[in-house]
Design an enzyme around this catalytic site. Structure first.
Site, mmCIF file in Angstrom:
data_model
loop_
_atom_site.group_PDB
_atom_site.id
_atom_site.type_symbol
_atom_site.label_atom_id
_atom_site.label_comp_id
_atom_site.label_asym_id
_atom_site.label_seq_id
_atom_site.Cartn_x
_atom_site.Cartn_y
_atom_site.Cartn_z
ATOM 1 N N GLY A 85 62.523 35.899 5.479
ATOM 2 C CA GLY A 85 62.855 34.970 4.405
ATOM 3 C C GLY A 85 64.282 34.494 4.517
ATOM 4 N N PRO A 86 64.651 33.515 3.709
ATOM 5 C CG PRO A 86 64.744 32.015 1.955
ATOM 6 C CD PRO A 86 63.799 32.856 2.723
ATOM 7 N N PRO A 87 68.347 33.670 3.631
ATOM 8 C CG PRO A 87 70.203 32.970 4.839
ATOM 9 C CD PRO A 87 68.855 32.529 4.395
ATOM 10 N N GLY A 88 69.934 35.895 1.269
ATOM 11 C CA GLY A 88 70.233 36.087 -0.152
ATOM 12 C C GLY A 88 69.047 36.380 -1.033
ATOM 13 C CB VAL A 89 65.391 36.247 -0.754
ATOM 14 C CG1 VAL A 89 65.481 34.745 -0.825
ATOM 15 C CG2 VAL A 89 65.094 36.714 0.653
ATOM 16 N N GLY A 90 67.358 39.236 -0.944
ATOM 17 C CA GLY A 90 67.286 40.670 -1.226
ATOM 18 C C GLY A 90 66.522 41.484 -0.204
ATOM 19 C CE LYS A 91 66.027 38.469 5.146
ATOM 20 N NZ LYS A 91 66.783 37.466 4.374
ATOM 21 C CB THR A 92 69.838 44.035 3.413
ATOM 22 O OG1 THR A 92 69.767 43.102 4.505
ATOM 23 C CG2 THR A 92 70.560 45.283 3.849
ATOM 24 C CB SER B 55 55.227 19.350 7.531
ATOM 25 O OG SER B 55 56.623 19.450 7.397
ATOM 26 C CE LYS C 92 56.961 22.308 4.550
ATOM 27 N NZ LYS C 92 55.947 21.766 5.451
#
Length: 775
Positions: free
Chosen positions: A354-361, A677, A720
């Site tokens: 997912g994109p940066p800053g979504v809380g993966k780490t 797309s 999207k």
């Protein structure tokens, strides 16, 4: 059978002791009933019956707890000791068997049947006596625990039964075996048993002697080694090598023993330790070997943490730390549930994309906390040397293990949660391909036997729960991606961002900036305005920075003494954050001709894309601008060809391509754009511009186009759609084949938007053009 008669006498139970006939023995008596039995015996004829308890731990035995055969004895002397117990001297008279048993409260009274030894003194008796005496003499010589005087006194005994009893009393037998001899009434049988027992004891003594000699030889060898080591130590001291390696070797030996290594690894460690001992300290090889042994000892081989398999607690922790992200939480809880049932599950390999800053780490850290496991993070961003993963060969100067083994050492257990951060940012060059080296680490069928070039011994990674994070799955090689379970984390909706700010970001920043809930209050309308007009991201990092700015300015106001409490609302937000940075979250104000709103997927989440078409007199030249990639250019060409083939049906002049130049532009020309797309968006903008019909301002669209006008599926629908929602669009046109992906969109967004599923461009125009697509 021997002659018998009966006698009524008091009973004295013995614990861990047994008296044979003709034996004289001192006993200490302390139990109340036993004392009363003695006193009764002293009043009568000094006779008392002694029998042994089956279980010595019972303080108050009953009839079932006593052996039925014991010894009738005479009390010869009784003495009261200062501690309250009574010491008695008893002499064994006859074997006896309990006929009847009576508990008189004060003591036990029994009627016993007496047995006399029947001695025949025949040849067999004499042979057994001689054998028994001969064996006993040999035993005394071997054991050296029984004096020669004892043998002399036994040799003088003429009665076979008595001799067997006396010899038994001197042998180190278990109480059960002694009782068995006491219960053997027949003299011949008794002697045979004693002969067998002495023979066995002799065999045991022989074995003890052999073991003793072996231990002695081993001790002599150890003493010899010790002497040589002391000599070596003295020589090293004279050579100026201080204390040498003796103490160090002993310490390392102990560490290797305690490390819990598999046998093959332990053998390697001791082999290297032997080399280390022989190599001079001044040699460079000495430091290399020492470093290798230290690594082997430091690695966890068996140490593990116990998983907390409480699913309710795990769910509570995950919900505390993160808002939303239901798919990931569900996967972790499934893992816990399966492990609870099987208790032997290999660690899964998850990839949070997912994109940066979504809380993966931070989510990986929460997973470790919910499982009660140690957490270790390794960043793979920029790694391009295969040795970073697999380690260096020990022949190189400065060699060390790879990041995986280093991480396991830091974790300290064999089952940590191991985060491989930014796995999509590994690259390859002439030094090798680290992503190929990761294949073995992340393959559940291979990683139980992971081989690091430095350690060289196989290491088990199968208990590790690997979690990888990635921003862009396209840059991860196919074989590596195939080994991981991909869990996509899309951007957050406005509603989710507001919740996250209230529950996590704002409390954290208030604490870090020395404020309290009483000194700063940020209203929900102010948070929503910050989300819309001051940040443009899929995650919440920029949003957290804006909250930090508000907290810092609040701290300045309070320290300056201007106010004691600050309330931030939508109206005064600009005082803290300045003018809005983005015109964000607004659709076109009115229907436009030649301007279609497309939906794009980027590494920071979804975004809306205005595609503009301009028609001018010319000779059919098609111009594409806006830094478009090859795929997007081909989509434009396909849309243009389709419109030429269907011009009359669409209400467009058939020869438009001969009279007009067409310019297709995607704004923000400095930003590269590509992807399959934008086909239907470009086609809609072209039809609108060529026919003069406006496009509905509330409609966003995504989908690829073919030359026959078919609409093909796309990826990233959730991202999207979120961008369309943020931009204020209310209708999204998407390929029919993407119907399955609608369930991934948050319910709050689904309820506010209308989804139109299409399979052909004609359907797109019908919904996108304000006149319903009619010519």
């Amino acid at each position: 059978m021997a002659e018998t008669n009966e006698k009524d006498v008091p009973l004295l139970p013995l614990r861990g002791l047994l008296v044979y006939p003709t034996m004289v023995l001192h006993l200490d008596v302390g139990r109340e009933k036993s004392v009363q039995a003695l006193e009764k015996a002293m009043v009568d004829d000094h006779l008392i019956f002694l029998t042994t308890q089956k279980d010595i731990s019972i303080d108050e035995p009953s009839e079932e707890d006593l052996y039925t055969i014991g010894t009738l004895t005479r009390v010869k002397q009784m003495l009261k000791l200062p501690n309250g117990t009574i010491r008695v001297l008893v002499e064994g008279l006859n074997r006896a068997k309990i006929v009847s048993f009576e508990d008189l409260d004060d003591y036990f009274s029994v009627t016993v049947e007496l047995f006399e030894d029947k001695e025949t003194k025949d040849v067999e008796d004499q042979a057994l006596m001689r054998t028994m005496l001969d064996y006993f003499e040999q035993y005394i010589k071997m054991s050296k625990k029984i004096s020669a005087e004892t043998y002399s006194s036994v040799a003088d005994i003429e009665e076979p039964g008595r001799m067997a009893d006396i010899i038994s009393s001197h042998l180190p037998l278990k109480l059960k075996d002694k009782q068995e001899i006491l219960e053997t009434i027949d003299v011949k049988e008794r002697m045979s048993k004693v002969v067998d027992i002495i023979h066995n004891e002799k065999e045991v003594l022989n074995l003890e002697k052999k073991i003793g000699q072996r231990v002695k030889r081993s001790m002599e060898r150890t003493q010899k080694e010790y002497y040589l080591r002391e000599q070596m130590k003295a020589i090293q001291k004279e050579l100026g090598e201080k204390e040498g390696k003796t103490g160090e070797i002993a310490e390392l030996t102990e560490k290797i023993e305690l490390a819990g290594m598999p046998e093959n690894v332990k053998a390697t460690a001791f082999r290297e330790l032997d080399r280390y001992e022989k190599v001079p300290s001044s040699s460079a090889e000495s430091a290399v070997i020492r470093n290798y042994i230290d690594w082997l000892v430091a690695l966890p081989w068996t140490k593990r943490t116990d998983d907390d398999l409480d699913i309710d607690r795990a769910e509570k922790i995950l919900n505390e730390d993160h808002y939303g992200l239901e798919k990931v939480k569900e996967r972790v809880l499934e893992y816990l549930a399966v492990q609870k049932l099987t208790n032997s599950l290999k660690g899964p390999i998850l990839c949070l994309a997912g994109p940066p800053g979504v809380g993966k780490t931070s989510l990986a850290r929460s997973i470790a906390r919910s499982l009660n496991r140690n957490f270790i993070r390794v960043s793979l961003g920029g790694v391009r040397d295969e040795s970073e993963i697999r380690g260096h060969r020990r022949t190189y100067v400065g060699a060390m293990p790879g990041r995986i083994i280093q991480g396991m050492k830091k974790a300290g257990t064999i089952n940590p949660v191991f985060l491989l951060d930014e796995i999509d940012k590994m690259s390859s060059d002439f030094r090798g391909d680290p992503s190929a080296a990761m294949l073995e680490v992340l393959d559940p069928e291979q990683n139980y036997n992971f081989s690091d070039h430095y350690i060289e011994e196989p290491y088990d990674l199968s208990k590790v729960m690997f979690i990888a994070t990635a921003n862009n799955l396209a840059t991860i090689p196919g074989p590596l991606r195939d080994r991981m379970e991909i869990i996509t984390i899309a951007g957050y909706t406005e509603i989710e961002k507001v919740h996250i700010t209230k529950d996590h970001l704002l409390p954290k920043q208030i604490k870090e900036n020395g404020l309290s809930k009483g000194t700063l209050q940020v209203r929900e309308d102010a948070i929503l305005k910050t989300v819309r007009y001051y940040t443009r991201e899929a995650g919440v990092r920029s949003l957290e920075r804006q909250m930090a700015t508000i907290c810092r300015k609040t701290a300045k106001i309070i320290v300056a003494g201007e106010k004691k409490k600050v309330v931030v609302t939508e109206k005064n937000l600009e005082e803290f954050l300045g003018k809005p940075k983005f015109r964000y979250g607004q659709a076109e104000l009115e229907d436009q001709v030649g301007v279609a709103t497309g939906l794009a997927y980027t590494t920071v989440g979804g975004d809306t894309l205005q595609i503009e078409v301009s028609i001018s007199p010319g000779k059919g030249k098609l111009v594409l601008t806006g830094k478009l990639g090859d795929v997007m250019k081909e989509s434009a060409q396909a849309a243009f060809s389709y419109i030429r083939s269907k011009a009359e049906e669409l209400g467009i002049e058939p020869d438009f391509h001969e009279k007009h130049d067409i310019h297709i532009h995607v704004p923000e020309g400095a930003v590269p754009k590509d992807g399959p797309s934008a086909g239907i968006t470009i086609a809609t903008a072209l039809v609108s511009a060529l026919s003069g019909r406006p496009i509905r301002r509330e409609v966003g669209m995504t989908g690829e186009i073919t030359l026959r006008g078919r609409v093909l599926p796309i990826g990233g629908l959730k991202e999207k759609t979120l961008s369309a929602h943020r931009a204020g669009l209310t209708k999204v046109i998407l390929p029919k084949d993407n119907e399955k992906d609608i369930d991934d969109i948050p319910e709050s967004v689904r309820n506010e938007m209308q989804f139109v599923l299409v399979s052909h461009v004609d359907e797109v125009l019908k919904h996108a053009l304000s006149d319903g697509g009619r010519a």
